[in-house]
Write a protein that holds these residues in place. Sequence first.
Motif, PDB file in Angstrom:
ATOM      1  N   PRO A 109       0.870  -1.373   0.108  1.00 13.19           N
ATOM      2  CA  PRO A 109       0.057  -0.218  -0.126  1.00 13.19           C
ATOM      3  C   PRO A 109       0.784   1.171   0.020  1.00 13.19           C
ATOM      4  N   PHE A 110       0.446   2.326  -0.804  1.00 11.59           N
ATOM      5  CA  PHE A 110       1.247   3.395  -0.652  1.00 11.59           C
ATOM      6  C   PHE A 110       0.499   4.781  -0.329  1.00 11.59           C
ATOM      7  N   GLN A 111       0.988   5.715  -0.025  1.00 15.11           N
ATOM      8  CA  GLN A 111       0.185   7.061   0.506  1.00 15.11           C
ATOM      9  C   GLN A 111      -0.148   7.780  -0.765  1.00 15.11           C
ATOM     10  N   THR A 112      -1.145   8.298  -0.931  1.00 20.95           N
ATOM     11  CA  THR A 112      -1.931   9.389  -1.863  1.00 20.95           C
ATOM     12  C   THR A 112      -1.781  10.783  -1.498  1.00 20.95           C
ATOM     13  N   GLY A 113      -1.229  10.805  -0.411  1.00 24.57           N
ATOM     14  CA  GLY A 113      -1.269  12.217   0.259  1.00 24.57           C
ATOM     15  C   GLY A 113      -2.415  12.549   1.383  1.00 24.57           C
TER      16      GLY A 113
ATOM     17  N   THR B 168     -11.053  22.475   9.632  1.00 18.65           N
ATOM     18  CA  THR B 168     -11.015  21.431   8.520  1.00 18.65           C
ATOM     19  C   THR B 168     -11.304  20.211   8.926  1.00 18.65           C
ATOM     20  N   GLU B 169     -11.480  19.408   7.747  1.00 21.17           N
ATOM     21  CA  GLU B 169     -11.874  18.141   7.707  1.00 21.17           C
ATOM     22  C   GLU B 169     -10.585  17.478   7.086  1.00 21.17           C
ATOM     23  N   VAL B 170      -9.969  16.684   7.843  1.00 23.10           N
ATOM     24  CA  VAL B 170      -8.586  16.270   7.119  1.00 23.10           C
ATOM     25  C   VAL B 170      -8.976  14.577   7.049  1.00 23.10           C
ATOM     26  N   SER B 171      -8.380  14.433   5.867  1.00 18.67           N
ATOM     27  CA  SER B 171      -8.476  12.828   5.356  1.00 18.67           C
ATOM     28  C   SER B 171      -7.192  12.345   4.661  1.00 18.67           C
ATOM     29  N   SER B 172      -6.967  11.073   4.733  1.00 18.92           N
ATOM     30  CA  SER B 172      -5.865  10.586   3.876  1.00 18.92           C
ATOM     31  C   SER B 172      -6.420   9.060   3.750  1.00 18.92           C
ATOM     32  N   TYR B 173      -5.564   8.468   2.682  1.00 19.15           N
ATOM     33  CA  TYR B 173      -5.749   7.150   2.611  1.00 19.15           C
ATOM     34  C   TYR B 173      -4.708   6.581   1.839  1.00 19.15           C
ATOM     35  N   ASP B 174      -4.378   5.158   1.917  1.00 20.48           N
ATOM     36  CA  ASP B 174      -3.653   4.473   1.257  1.00 20.48           C
ATOM     37  C   ASP B 174      -4.400   3.697   0.149  1.00 20.48           C
ATOM     38  N   TRP B 175      -3.386   3.561  -1.009  1.00 22.59           N
ATOM     39  CA  TRP B 175      -3.837   2.913  -2.119  1.00 22.59           C
ATOM     40  C   TRP B 175      -3.462   1.476  -2.257  1.00 22.59           C
ATOM     41  N   LYS B 176      -4.297   0.531  -2.207  1.00 24.08           N
ATOM     42  CA  LYS B 176      -3.678  -1.021  -1.906  1.00 24.08           C
ATOM     43  C   LYS B 176      -3.622  -1.655  -3.291  1.00 24.08           C
ATOM     44  N   PRO B 177      -2.496  -1.746  -3.846  1.00 25.87           N
ATOM     45  CA  PRO B 177      -2.487  -2.503  -5.173  1.00 25.87           C
ATOM     46  C   PRO B 177      -3.414  -3.774  -5.098  1.00 25.87           C
ATOM     47  N   TYR B 178      -3.965  -4.076  -6.424  1.00 24.15           N
ATOM     48  CA  TYR B 178      -4.823  -5.208  -6.281  1.00 24.15           C
ATOM     49  C   TYR B 178      -4.588  -6.313  -7.541  1.00 24.15           C
ATOM     50  N   LYS B 179      -3.784  -5.499  -8.351  1.00 21.10           N
ATOM     51  CA  LYS B 179      -3.386  -6.430  -9.710  1.00 21.10           C
ATOM     52  C   LYS B 179      -2.375  -7.620  -9.481  1.00 21.10           C
TER      53      LYS B 179
ATOM     54  N   PHE C   2       0.205  11.849  -8.925  1.00 19.95           N
ATOM     55  CA  PHE C   2       1.108  10.857  -9.297  1.00 19.95           C
ATOM     56  C   PHE C   2       2.618  10.877  -8.786  1.00 19.95           C
ATOM     57  N   THR C   3       3.019  11.890  -8.826  1.00 19.65           N
ATOM     58  CA  THR C   3       4.532  12.043  -8.584  1.00 19.65           C
ATOM     59  C   THR C   3       4.506  11.695  -7.058  1.00 19.65           C
ATOM     60  N   LEU C   4       3.520  12.528  -6.141  1.00 18.44           N
ATOM     61  CA  LEU C   4       3.651  12.419  -4.720  1.00 18.44           C
ATOM     62  C   LEU C   4       3.521  10.937  -4.369  1.00 18.44           C
ATOM     63  N   ALA C   5       2.670  10.248  -5.096  1.00 15.57           N
ATOM     64  CA  ALA C   5       2.227   8.805  -4.750  1.00 15.57           C
ATOM     65  C   ALA C   5       3.719   7.907  -5.038  1.00 15.57           C
ATOM     66  N   PHE C   6       4.280   8.418  -6.118  1.00 13.33           N
ATOM     67  CA  PHE C   6       5.440   7.572  -6.603  1.00 13.33           C
ATOM     68  C   PHE C   6       6.552   7.688  -5.352  1.00 13.33           C
ATOM     69  N   LEU C   7       6.815   8.959  -5.060  1.00 11.55           N
ATOM     70  CA  LEU C   7       7.643   9.251  -4.040  1.00 11.55           C
ATOM     71  C   LEU C   7       7.312   8.365  -2.513  1.00 11.55           C
ATOM     72  N   SER C   8       6.192   8.062  -2.472  1.00  6.47           N
ATOM     73  CA  SER C   8       5.795   7.426  -1.245  1.00  6.47           C
ATOM     74  C   SER C   8       6.112   5.714  -1.490  1.00  6.47           C
ATOM     75  N   THR C   9       6.104   5.405  -2.752  1.00  8.95           N
ATOM     76  CA  THR C   9       6.439   4.240  -2.738  1.00  8.95           C
ATOM     77  C   THR C   9       7.806   3.894  -2.600  1.00  8.95           C
ATOM     78  N   ASP C  10       8.624   4.910  -2.772  1.00  7.77           N
ATOM     79  CA  ASP C  10      10.186   4.653  -2.573  1.00  7.77           C
ATOM     80  C   ASP C  10      10.579   3.772  -3.814  1.00  7.77           C
ATOM     81  N   ARG C  11       9.985   3.617  -4.974  1.00  9.95           N
ATOM     82  CA  ARG C  11      10.361   2.801  -5.997  1.00  9.95           C
ATOM     83  C   ARG C  11      11.549   3.231  -6.909  1.00  9.95           C
TER      84      ARG C  11
END
Length: 472
Positions: A316-320, A341-352, A375-384
Amino acid sequence: MEVTSLVRKAVFAAGCLFTLTASAQTPVFDSTAYLAHYATRWQSRTLETPYQDNISEQEKIAGLSKLWMEAKLNYANFDLVPRLDFDSLYLAFIPKVQHTKSTLAYYEELQSFYHHLKDGHSLVLVPTQLTAQTKAVVPMLVHPIEGKPVIWKVLDKRLRDLGIREGMEITSVDGIPVAARMADRARKASYSTPQDSAARVMYYWLTAGNVAEKAKLEVVDKKGKAKSFDVPRADYYKGNLFPSPMFQTPLEYSVLPNNVGYLQLHTFNDPRVVAQFDSVFSQIAKTDALIIDVRTNGGGNGGYGHEILGYLTDKPFQTGKTHILQYQGVQRPWGNNPYSTEVSSYDWKPYKDKRYNKPVFLLTGPLTYSAAEDFTLAFLSTDRGLVIGEATGGSTGQPVFFMLPGGGFGAVCAKRDLFWDNRQFVGYGIQPDVQVPLKIKDVQNGKDTQLEKALALLKKGITTRDHLSKLP
């Protein structure tokens, strides 16, 4: 005394009767219906008047007021323009819109009004009746390179046949020197950062004009020789409020020497992009490394980018993180801050069930925008892998869209997006791991310095931020 007593009894009896009658007839408060009623108040079409060559003065003031009201209610980034007195600005623009002599001139003033918000997702779109005569551009990418408007990519064979080449510097358009033309265009453009300003004006506005009229370009070629061209414009709007991408397909894929895959993701505003990526994934899987290029990606649907990232990791990776302002007017008379403020965040869970585990690089620049920044932010969170190139445009969020008199549209950014750890990039841009500015000579000689830097790092085995940190 008896009369007074009788009157009192009569009044008391009438009051009791009124209370009983009111109690019997007063409906129970229905919170669902209450909210539904207020929702309909935003659906009024009173201000959605049709296009005319010169709409009325009342419509012009109403449209400006609509823009002012929507920003006051919804704009999420006023803190990024702390010196802006928005109410004073509104008053200053009333006579400006009153004195316009056409709907086109009126909309240009509205664009100048929202320009002061300094936000690429808060903007004014002209009526569709005006796009072909004002927004058609020469089919090429003009980019700020070494501070100059340089032709970065030629996208139409007709231009090549005329002799236009990458690396030419544009010095004037339609007889107007570039500096003056850019200054005029910049006051009507919406942008979030200095790099966004330069890239946006050159890309969307510098050669904009009437599709029926050729653009007159003055350029300087690689030998320093001045040349003139009359070149066709293309209407990417085609009667729509938003333009289609200049590129004919959402992605392009090729294999570079040494078995390195090169994936250009031109847009996330086309649902075909995920399916096309999936169709080439079997080829990508055979490579020894992958370079993903989002330097020309202006955004779209962030979910499409997350789908693609799901092929690059099984974790799972961060989406911000998202902040949405909540307003309660009743707090003001109570002496409290009406905002929370309403603050929200979630992880994207790869399923493929498909996965690419080889080294990955990401190329970014000032035209990397909106969902491409997500996309760039999420890519950074994957540390790929490493991000190479230049800072992104620095603008994302969710606009609130609304109609304006005369057939145009307004939009106001209503949410603030951050890194998962609260670092900001809206108004700043996402900085690359390895900064590589483009050079005019390299473009003139057909070299892509940023792509070549990724290949050079790959050859040295430097593929992660951890590798970078250990360099002497």
